[in-house]
Design an enzyme around this catalytic site. Sequence first.
Site, PDB file in Angstrom:
ATOM      1  N   CYS A 164     102.172 -34.440 -64.340  1.00 43.06           N
ATOM      2  CA  CYS A 164     101.512 -34.227 -65.811  1.00 43.06           C
ATOM      3  C   CYS A 164     100.381 -35.382 -65.819  1.00 43.06           C
ATOM      4  O   CYS A 164      99.481 -35.092 -66.898  1.00 43.06           O
ATOM      5  CB  CYS A 164     102.463 -34.248 -66.806  1.00 43.06           C
ATOM      6  N   HIS A 221      99.709 -27.427 -72.868  1.00 47.93           N
ATOM      7  CA  HIS A 221      99.712 -28.551 -71.823  1.00 47.93           C
ATOM      8  C   HIS A 221      99.432 -27.702 -70.423  1.00 47.93           C
ATOM      9  O   HIS A 221     100.359 -27.550 -69.883  1.00 47.93           O
ATOM     10  CB  HIS A 221     100.953 -29.176 -71.914  1.00 47.93           C
ATOM     11  N   CYS A 236     103.736 -38.848 -70.483  1.00 42.07           N
ATOM     12  CA  CYS A 236     105.015 -38.988 -69.634  1.00 42.07           C
ATOM     13  C   CYS A 236     104.712 -38.239 -68.498  1.00 42.07           C
ATOM     14  O   CYS A 236     104.009 -37.307 -68.358  1.00 42.07           O
ATOM     15  CB  CYS A 236     106.270 -38.401 -70.273  1.00 42.07           C
TER      16      CYS A 236
END
Lengths: 403, 714
Positions: free
Chosen positions: A93, A359, A389
């Site tokens: 991510c 996201h 994160c």
Amino acid sequence: MSNTAYIYDAVRTPRSRGKMGAGALSEVKPIDLLAGLLNGLRDRHSLDTSLVDDVVMGCVMPVGEQGGCMPKTALAKAGWDESVPAFQLDRFCASGLEAVNLGAMKIASGWEELVVSGGVESMSRVPMGSNGGAWGEDPQTAFDTGFIPQGVSADLIAAIEGFSRTQLDEFAVRSQERAAAAREAGFFDKSVLPVKDLNGFTILAKDDFIKPGTTVESLSALKPSFQMHGSLGFDDVAISKYPQVSKIEHVHHAGNSSGVVDGASAVLIGSKAAGEKIGLKPRARIVATAVTSTESTIMLTGPGPATFKALQKAGMTIDDIDLVEINEAFASVALRFQKDTQFPWEKINVNGGAIAMGHPLGATGGMLIGTVLDELERRDLKTGLVTLCVGGGMGIATIIERV
Amino acid sequence: MTGTFNYEKDADNIVTVTMDMSGPVNAMNEEYVKLMGETVDRLEAEKDSVAGVVLTSAKGTFFAGGDIKSMLTIQPGDDVKNMYDMNLVIKGQLRRLEKLGKPVVAAINGAALGGGYEICLACHHRVALDSKAVQVGLPEVSLGLLPGGGGVVRLVNKLGAERAIMPLLEGTRFNAQKALQNNLVEELATDADDMIAKAKAWIKANPEACNPWDVKGYKIPGGNITRPNISQMIQGASPMLFQKTRGLIPAAVKILDVVSSALRVDFDTAQIMETRAFVSLLTEPTAKNLMTFFLQMNQVNGGGSRPKGIEKSKVKKVGVLGAGMMGQGIAYVSAMAGIEVVLKDISQEAADKGKAYTENLLNKRVEKGRMDADKAAGVLSLITATADADALQGCDLIIEAVFENVDLKHNITKELEPKLAENGVWGSNTSTLPITLLAEPSIKPENFIGIHFFSPVDKMPLVEIIVGEKTSDETLARAFDYSQQIRKTPIVVNDSRGFFTSRVFATYIDEGALLIEEGVDPVVIENLGKAVGMPVGPLAVQDEVSQQLTVKANETNMELDKRLGHEFAKDNAGYRLAKKMMDNDRAGRFHGGGYYDYPQGGEKTLWPEIYNWFYNKDVSLPVQDVKDRLLFRQIVESLRCYEEGVMNTVADANIGSIMGIGFPPHTGGVLQYINSYGVKAFANRLAELAEKYGERFAVPQVLADKAEKGELFM
């Protein structure tokens, strides 16, 4: 550092549900999502693309339609100058922000002058898990390293920290409220470029994943998403590493976790000289970047340590930061970050986050840079921090400052 | 609006919807949207009392597809948006019909092409009449379009990628039998009653029909894009398509792209992608050009240039003089059309050799299973090979195909014209000699006409009919009818030096030769000739027609100038180089080689010596200039023909250029190309080329006028 890396612009596509047939962008090929955005960036500045030294794009599922060094193909399809190279990178991510940071390093090193960084992810067309990976799929590796799915990690954080489902849902509702208000007020309009089809017809102009009117009550109906994973045995794996936990309550669900969406981002980063060449004024400079890692089973606690690492490099404290964008991968991640940093809630994700807007894995980091920069300008503030994160226990952070 | 979709429910609660729109055919237009909308509304409302639906047509055709004339008018912007909206309405209606929850059967009583077959695909079952009137398929690519009514998506879902891809990319039309074999329809019926009976029987047997792609878990036959063999096939299809189209037909690429999407995304998403691609093509120049070509073919074949009010005629017995390459081809195509042929040459042996050509072609057809042996024997028996002039007695048409020599042709006319039947027509197959001159010794010059065939006659689809000064309308009509009888497309030109096709064709060879003389790399010339869409480069084509013929034609023209006091023949590079090649024993492909060497069983390679003549490695012209020179020379020459009145219609010029001399089809022909380029822009570009490369690119007056007035070549 010999050179300053400036941000000249940051744009993104709107985000829409990342499910084939259900999301407005699921009919758009990832190559077109990226090529369209890059040309939007080019056209709004009449950018001479031959001046671009590199294009760095985050993409977490670089297979199938997103495979084969897709960003380079996107440049060719977009008609950029043939001298421009491109590649994709994958740091889970963090990929989009890693692309920005790497772009900044290319400029700071003085070895390159102008870079486009960002990311692309069509989660509808190349779903999560398409790329496999040894961590989960290779049994010996999974055993040896205590692999659990991220959702179970998020629930583990909540269990350790004592975050209740209500607390998490309240956070999610706030994300929805803030995002809806910001969209309504047009705060995103400056940087969101509509996605168009080959006829120039608009396919999607604004984020359409946000669910205004979400309440804690309405969320209470949602079933936990990771109960099944936990009871499969992942809870036991987690507890073996965190013996202080007696039971993992599965408190995350579709409404307090980041949305699965499609989207792309692009940030134009360059030296002072490059800005003069292309006739643009810098909007901000990249002050410091950091990437770090924490324990990999709990996995999602990296933002705090990454933030402190970046602050230390910048010679700043958290009090020097005006606004923070923390990626709302899961509600517990944001809560844990706030607890770690004690940064005031009213300066965190002031226009909502990924719970409300989604996201798009590899694209998110670049989007957050644009979001925080637009808001710093709107509020006439100076310093912003973006953090996410990251799978494997990693954390990433970037500090920018308006100039 | 008087059209209806007649709605009739029988005792078994089966509704027969009979499409009967106001025009001569059922077509996908606003009237259709209204009628289909009402029909689907009613079917949904009455669903509980409906057992199934038979969809058929009251016309001779089932359904004709889109309205080409109205699609031609579409401009970028609002028009495209309107088409997009209308297309989604059409798709929405078909989707509702498909998901009605009751069986829907298409009873295909006639042609169902394009939109017509797309409607059939949205039904659950297809019964077609086993009749010559039935044709099904998705030929949109030939119009520069793609099947936008769900055709690409449904055909891929129905047949799988491997079987759907060629019919889509080639626009194949299937007759009833072939449609059954290829799964485009499921049943054939012997007559209309049988068709309806079979449709109703299927409804009774399948009371809850739905299309397979709407069943959860449906897998496209052969698999989707995640199957390695399918993804490899799609990857391989791109270069194959490029090789075939040189990248000049955007519709073909978009079809392949939608096929690929249909293999990747869900049905409804694929449908939207198909619509976006479809409407994007509507304003593509190639689509306008190919649609114009389609209409102009209809205009030409519909007798646009045939004099009106003259009864249609048929040739029963044709005499062919000269059994050489052209004569034997003319004999073959005539016999294939069922015409009795007298193939005459000066010796029996030569005549027999000419007939053997037909025998050979027929044998090949029999070997390939395209004709049975009896039929072949019948065709062959129609040809009488002879050296005897008397055998010509009673021919209603004699076509002379002897050497291009005025005196020879005069003598033959004098000798053999009397053999013609009463009021018979004398045709001369010439590519250079004026018909009026050839007709001089004729006792009936009003029955004398030019019928210019192209080589090889059995393959080339065009005939250029040349009207002499004294040729009568009736003779023209009869030559026209004969051309159609032998299944050729006739264009009509007036008796001007070089006529139309030969004049234009010569400029391609000439421009290639000029580029050689300027020192351009022959490889570059050849590749750019192909890149603009010509079948082969200008050097290769010179070899094919032979340097010998080019020299001969030029010298014939010089002699004619002397004889007629004209100044038609000019020194030109095509002639200069052909002569130089001949002096070096390079008279053409079939004379031991020309620009190329032709090794036995191998690929042709450029004759190395050519590099020693003019090639200069320092010469480098802009690629676009070379391309434009090769293509535009032909257009300029066509414009000159047009303004000189060599041909009477734009359609004849366009069709003649594509079918006669291989002008690229995506251009729509020599004059249509100007329309799609922009008349003014084209004039400006010509002026640029004239400035840079010489007066041969000077803007013809007719073009300057059109540009000035903002008119198109229509």
